[in-house]
Scaffold this motif. Structure first.
Motif, PDB file in Angstrom:
ATOM      1  N   PHE A  67     -11.028  -2.799  -3.959  1.00  0.00           N
ATOM      2  CA  PHE A  67      -9.974  -1.796  -3.750  1.00  0.00           C
ATOM      3  C   PHE A  67      -9.394  -1.901  -2.345  1.00  0.00           C
ATOM      4  O   PHE A  67      -8.166  -1.990  -2.168  1.00  0.00           O
ATOM      5  CB  PHE A  67     -10.541  -0.388  -3.975  1.00  0.00           C
ATOM      6  N   PHE A  68     -10.247  -1.890  -1.337  1.00  0.00           N
ATOM      7  CA  PHE A  68      -9.748  -1.950   0.037  1.00  0.00           C
ATOM      8  C   PHE A  68      -9.057  -3.283   0.328  1.00  0.00           C
ATOM      9  O   PHE A  68      -8.073  -3.327   1.078  1.00  0.00           O
ATOM     10  CB  PHE A  68     -10.891  -1.715   1.026  1.00  0.00           C
ATOM     11  N   GLN A  69      -9.532  -4.356  -0.269  1.00  0.00           N
ATOM     12  CA  GLN A  69      -8.889  -5.654  -0.085  1.00  0.00           C
ATOM     13  C   GLN A  69      -7.491  -5.656  -0.691  1.00  0.00           C
ATOM     14  O   GLN A  69      -6.538  -6.190  -0.103  1.00  0.00           O
ATOM     15  CB  GLN A  69      -9.747  -6.766  -0.714  1.00  0.00           C
ATOM     16  N   LEU A  70      -7.344  -5.065  -1.868  1.00  0.00           N
ATOM     17  CA  LEU A  70      -6.034  -5.022  -2.539  1.00  0.00           C
ATOM     18  C   LEU A  70      -5.029  -4.214  -1.728  1.00  0.00           C
ATOM     19  O   LEU A  70      -3.872  -4.625  -1.559  1.00  0.00           O
ATOM     20  CB  LEU A  70      -6.188  -4.421  -3.938  1.00  0.00           C
ATOM     21  N   VAL A  71      -5.456  -3.064  -1.223  1.00  0.00           N
ATOM     22  CA  VAL A  71      -4.558  -2.241  -0.412  1.00  0.00           C
ATOM     23  C   VAL A  71      -4.168  -2.983   0.859  1.00  0.00           C
ATOM     24  O   VAL A  71      -3.001  -2.959   1.280  1.00  0.00           O
ATOM     25  CB  VAL A  71      -5.222  -0.889  -0.081  1.00  0.00           C
ATOM     26  N   THR A  72      -5.135  -3.675   1.463  1.00  0.00           N
ATOM     27  CA  THR A  72      -4.847  -4.456   2.672  1.00  0.00           C
ATOM     28  C   THR A  72      -3.809  -5.538   2.400  1.00  0.00           C
ATOM     29  O   THR A  72      -2.881  -5.746   3.198  1.00  0.00           O
ATOM     30  CB  THR A  72      -6.143  -5.098   3.205  1.00  0.00           C
ATOM     31  N   GLN A  73      -3.946  -6.221   1.280  1.00  0.00           N
ATOM     32  CA  GLN A  73      -2.991  -7.281   0.931  1.00  0.00           C
ATOM     33  C   GLN A  73      -1.576  -6.737   0.785  1.00  0.00           C
ATOM     34  O   GLN A  73      -0.607  -7.368   1.220  1.00  0.00           O
ATOM     35  CB  GLN A  73      -3.431  -7.959  -0.363  1.00  0.00           C
ATOM     36  N   ILE A  74      -1.435  -5.557   0.186  1.00  0.00           N
ATOM     37  CA  ILE A  74      -0.106  -4.967   0.026  1.00  0.00           C
ATOM     38  C   ILE A  74       0.468  -4.597   1.389  1.00  0.00           C
ATOM     39  O   ILE A  74       1.652  -4.826   1.665  1.00  0.00           O
ATOM     40  CB  ILE A  74      -0.175  -3.734  -0.895  1.00  0.00           C
ATOM     41  N   LEU A  75      -0.361  -4.040   2.269  1.00  0.00           N
ATOM     42  CA  LEU A  75       0.111  -3.658   3.595  1.00  0.00           C
ATOM     43  C   LEU A  75       0.533  -4.863   4.422  1.00  0.00           C
ATOM     44  O   LEU A  75       1.425  -4.765   5.270  1.00  0.00           O
ATOM     45  CB  LEU A  75      -0.975  -2.876   4.335  1.00  0.00           C
ATOM     46  N   GLU A  76      -0.101  -5.996   4.170  1.00  0.00           N
ATOM     47  CA  GLU A  76       0.209  -7.202   4.949  1.00  0.00           C
ATOM     48  C   GLU A  76       1.299  -8.047   4.305  1.00  0.00           C
ATOM     49  O   GLU A  76       1.571  -9.156   4.748  1.00  0.00           O
ATOM     50  CB  GLU A  76      -1.066  -8.039   5.114  1.00  0.00           C
ATOM     51  N   THR A  77       1.915  -7.505   3.230  1.00  0.00           N
ATOM     52  CA  THR A  77       2.966  -8.236   2.507  1.00  0.00           C
ATOM     53  C   THR A  77       4.248  -7.422   2.522  1.00  0.00           C
ATOM     54  O   THR A  77       4.220  -6.187   2.449  1.00  0.00           O
ATOM     55  CB  THR A  77       2.532  -8.498   1.047  1.00  0.00           C
ATOM     56  N   TYR A  78       5.361  -8.103   2.604  1.00  0.00           N
ATOM     57  CA  TYR A  78       6.661  -7.420   2.606  1.00  0.00           C
ATOM     58  C   TYR A  78       7.480  -7.854   1.409  1.00  0.00           C
ATOM     59  O   TYR A  78       7.670  -9.039   1.156  1.00  0.00           O
ATOM     60  CB  TYR A  78       7.417  -7.739   3.901  1.00  0.00           C
ATOM     61  N   ASN A  79       7.956  -6.856   0.655  1.00  0.00           N
ATOM     62  CA  ASN A  79       8.829  -7.095  -0.488  1.00  0.00           C
ATOM     63  C   ASN A  79      10.102  -6.285  -0.273  1.00  0.00           C
ATOM     64  O   ASN A  79      10.116  -5.063  -0.444  1.00  0.00           O
ATOM     65  CB  ASN A  79       8.138  -6.686  -1.791  1.00  0.00           C
ATOM     66  N   GLU A  80      11.164  -6.971   0.107  1.00  0.00           N
ATOM     67  CA  GLU A  80      12.405  -6.276   0.461  1.00  0.00           C
ATOM     68  C   GLU A  80      12.954  -5.445  -0.700  1.00  0.00           C
ATOM     69  O   GLU A  80      13.496  -4.358  -0.494  1.00  0.00           O
ATOM     70  CB  GLU A  80      13.456  -7.287   0.912  1.00  0.00           C
ATOM     71  N   SER A  81      12.787  -5.932  -1.932  1.00  0.00           N
ATOM     72  CA  SER A  81      13.389  -5.249  -3.077  1.00  0.00           C
ATOM     73  C   SER A  81      12.738  -3.894  -3.357  1.00  0.00           C
ATOM     74  O   SER A  81      13.348  -3.037  -3.989  1.00  0.00           O
ATOM     75  CB  SER A  81      13.291  -6.130  -4.327  1.00  0.00           C
ATOM     76  N   SER A  82      11.497  -3.688  -2.900  1.00  0.00           N
ATOM     77  CA  SER A  82      10.808  -2.424  -3.171  1.00  0.00           C
ATOM     78  C   SER A  82      10.538  -1.619  -1.902  1.00  0.00           C
ATOM     79  O   SER A  82       9.730  -0.690  -1.912  1.00  0.00           O
ATOM     80  CB  SER A  82       9.482  -2.687  -3.904  1.00  0.00           C
ATOM     81  N   ALA A  83      11.209  -1.975  -0.812  1.00  0.00           N
ATOM     82  CA  ALA A  83      10.960  -1.300   0.466  1.00  0.00           C
ATOM     83  C   ALA A  83      11.678   0.049   0.531  1.00  0.00           C
ATOM     84  O   ALA A  83      12.814   0.187   0.067  1.00  0.00           O
ATOM     85  CB  ALA A  83      11.419  -2.188   1.615  1.00  0.00           C
ATOM     86  N   TYR A  84      11.002   1.035   1.112  1.00  0.00           N
ATOM     87  CA  TYR A  84      11.651   2.322   1.351  1.00  0.00           C
ATOM     88  C   TYR A  84      12.772   2.148   2.376  1.00  0.00           C
ATOM     89  O   TYR A  84      13.846   2.721   2.246  1.00  0.00           O
ATOM     90  CB  TYR A  84      10.635   3.349   1.862  1.00  0.00           C
ATOM     91  N   VAL A  85      12.486   1.364   3.404  1.00  0.00           N
ATOM     92  CA  VAL A  85      13.483   0.984   4.408  1.00  0.00           C
ATOM     93  C   VAL A  85      13.265  -0.502   4.677  1.00  0.00           C
ATOM     94  O   VAL A  85      12.138  -0.929   4.946  1.00  0.00           O
ATOM     95  CB  VAL A  85      13.317   1.782   5.717  1.00  0.00           C
ATOM     96  N   THR A  86      14.325  -1.295   4.589  1.00  0.00           N
ATOM     97  CA  THR A  86      14.176  -2.728   4.822  1.00  0.00           C
ATOM     98  C   THR A  86      13.895  -2.987   6.301  1.00  0.00           C
ATOM     99  O   THR A  86      14.341  -2.233   7.175  1.00  0.00           O
ATOM    100  CB  THR A  86      15.435  -3.491   4.396  1.00  0.00           C
ATOM    101  N   LEU A  87      13.184  -4.059   6.571  1.00  0.00           N
ATOM    102  CA  LEU A  87      12.855  -4.382   7.951  1.00  0.00           C
ATOM    103  C   LEU A  87      14.097  -4.728   8.766  1.00  0.00           C
ATOM    104  O   LEU A  87      14.131  -4.517   9.983  1.00  0.00           O
ATOM    105  CB  LEU A  87      11.861  -5.554   7.978  1.00  0.00           C
ATOM    106  N   SER A  88      15.119  -5.244   8.108  1.00  0.00           N
ATOM    107  CA  SER A  88      16.359  -5.569   8.823  1.00  0.00           C
ATOM    108  C   SER A  88      17.044  -4.318   9.358  1.00  0.00           C
ATOM    109  O   SER A  88      17.832  -4.388  10.300  1.00  0.00           O
ATOM    110  CB  SER A  88      17.320  -6.339   7.913  1.00  0.00           C
ATOM    111  N   ASN A  89      16.738  -3.169   8.752  1.00  0.00           N
ATOM    112  CA  ASN A  89      17.334  -1.908   9.203  1.00  0.00           C
ATOM    113  C   ASN A  89      16.310  -1.001   9.869  1.00  0.00           C
ATOM    114  O   ASN A  89      16.564   0.191  10.061  1.00  0.00           O
ATOM    115  CB  ASN A  89      17.967  -1.168   8.017  1.00  0.00           C
TER     116      ASN A  89
END
Length: 273
Positions: free
Chosen positions: A203-225
């Protein structure tokens, strides 16, 4: 090399194990179709009474109603039996074992420097980071699992230890974290299975992987902004609240660069003016 037994960690594992066991026995047995049984009894009595008095039409009407009710009763009884069988099914391979929970905690101690627990608050936690995605430093995050909420819709939260939120959106601390809740995306099902099966290290590994990954299409705020949008006129980054809109080319510009057309009084950028 065999690791030394840790009594305190085993005590915590025991408490989490008990909570996990309780969360797996939360499904109540299905409601029995007593309403349709009582209706069937009533129609049968009506049919018998009509037959005794020779009321053939009423007897036939009661018989038709009884057949329909028994058909419904049988369907609901079959559904109840199916649900009860599902509750009774038990896969030994998926059984939560205290030893496995303890060994997961030992592995978490090895893989995360900040694996911690709080018995009074009934929480397990790790610290992830510092996380940097596409040159945006987001800092460290504490993932907190509330073991007394296992079986709930979201028994954990993701807390930013040194929040670097985008302008005007303090409740967003990561492209996939809003109000301390993680947008799990495709990780939702694996995370649920890990918690249901007591695989806390996974469980903790899965959450860590999501936090360390960026998916622009599902971002609340894109990193470019993340630090605001770039004004095409001056090149400076501007927060959303300070942006203006060019009504000619439909581009976002900062308030300092926005101009008013002397003829139509529209808000325009320097090029469109």
């Amino acid at each position: 090399m065999k690791q030394e037994f840790q009594p305190v960690l085993f005590r915590v594992a025991s408490k989490v194990f008990e909570a996990a066991q309780r969360s797996r026995v939360t499904t109540a047995p299905p409601e029995l179709p007593t309403y349709y049984w009582e209706r069937a009894v009533s129609y049968r009595q009506r049919m018998l009474l009509a037959q005794e008095h020779g009321w053939h039409f009423s007897a036939e009407e009661a018989r038709t109603d009884l057949i329909g009710t028994i058909t419904l009763l049988q369907r609901y009884v079959d559904e109840c039996a199916t649900k009860m069988r599902q509750l009774a099914e038990f896969d030994p391979e998926l059984a939560i074992k205290l030893r496995d929970v303890y060994e997961d905690f030992v592995a978490l101690q090895s893989d995360f420097d900040d694996f911690d627990w709080n018995i009074s608050e009934k929480t397990l936690s790790i610290v992830v980071g510092p996380i940097e995605l596409e040159d945006v430093l987001l800092g460290e995050f504490r993932v907190v699992l509330h073991w007394d909420q296992l079986g709930g819709s979201k028994p954990y939260e993701v807390l930013a230890l040194d929040p670097n939120s985008p302008n005007d959106q303090s409740d967003v601390t990561h492209p996939h974290v809003h109000a301390n809740q993680l947008c799990e995306g495709e990780g939702r099902a694996p995370i649920r299975r890990a918690l249901e099966q007591g695989r806390f290290h996974d469980f903790f590994q899965l959450v860590t992987q999501i936090l360390e990954t960026y998916n622009e299409s599902s971002a609340y705020v894109t990193l470019s902004n993340w630090s605001g949008k770039v004004c095409p006129d001056c090149g400076d980054r501007t927060s959303d609240s300070d942006l203006s809109y060019c009504e000619r080319c439909e581009s976002d510009i900062c308030g300092d660069c926005a101009m008013s057309c002397s003829q139509c009084h529209s808000s325009v950028c320097s090029e469109c003016r």
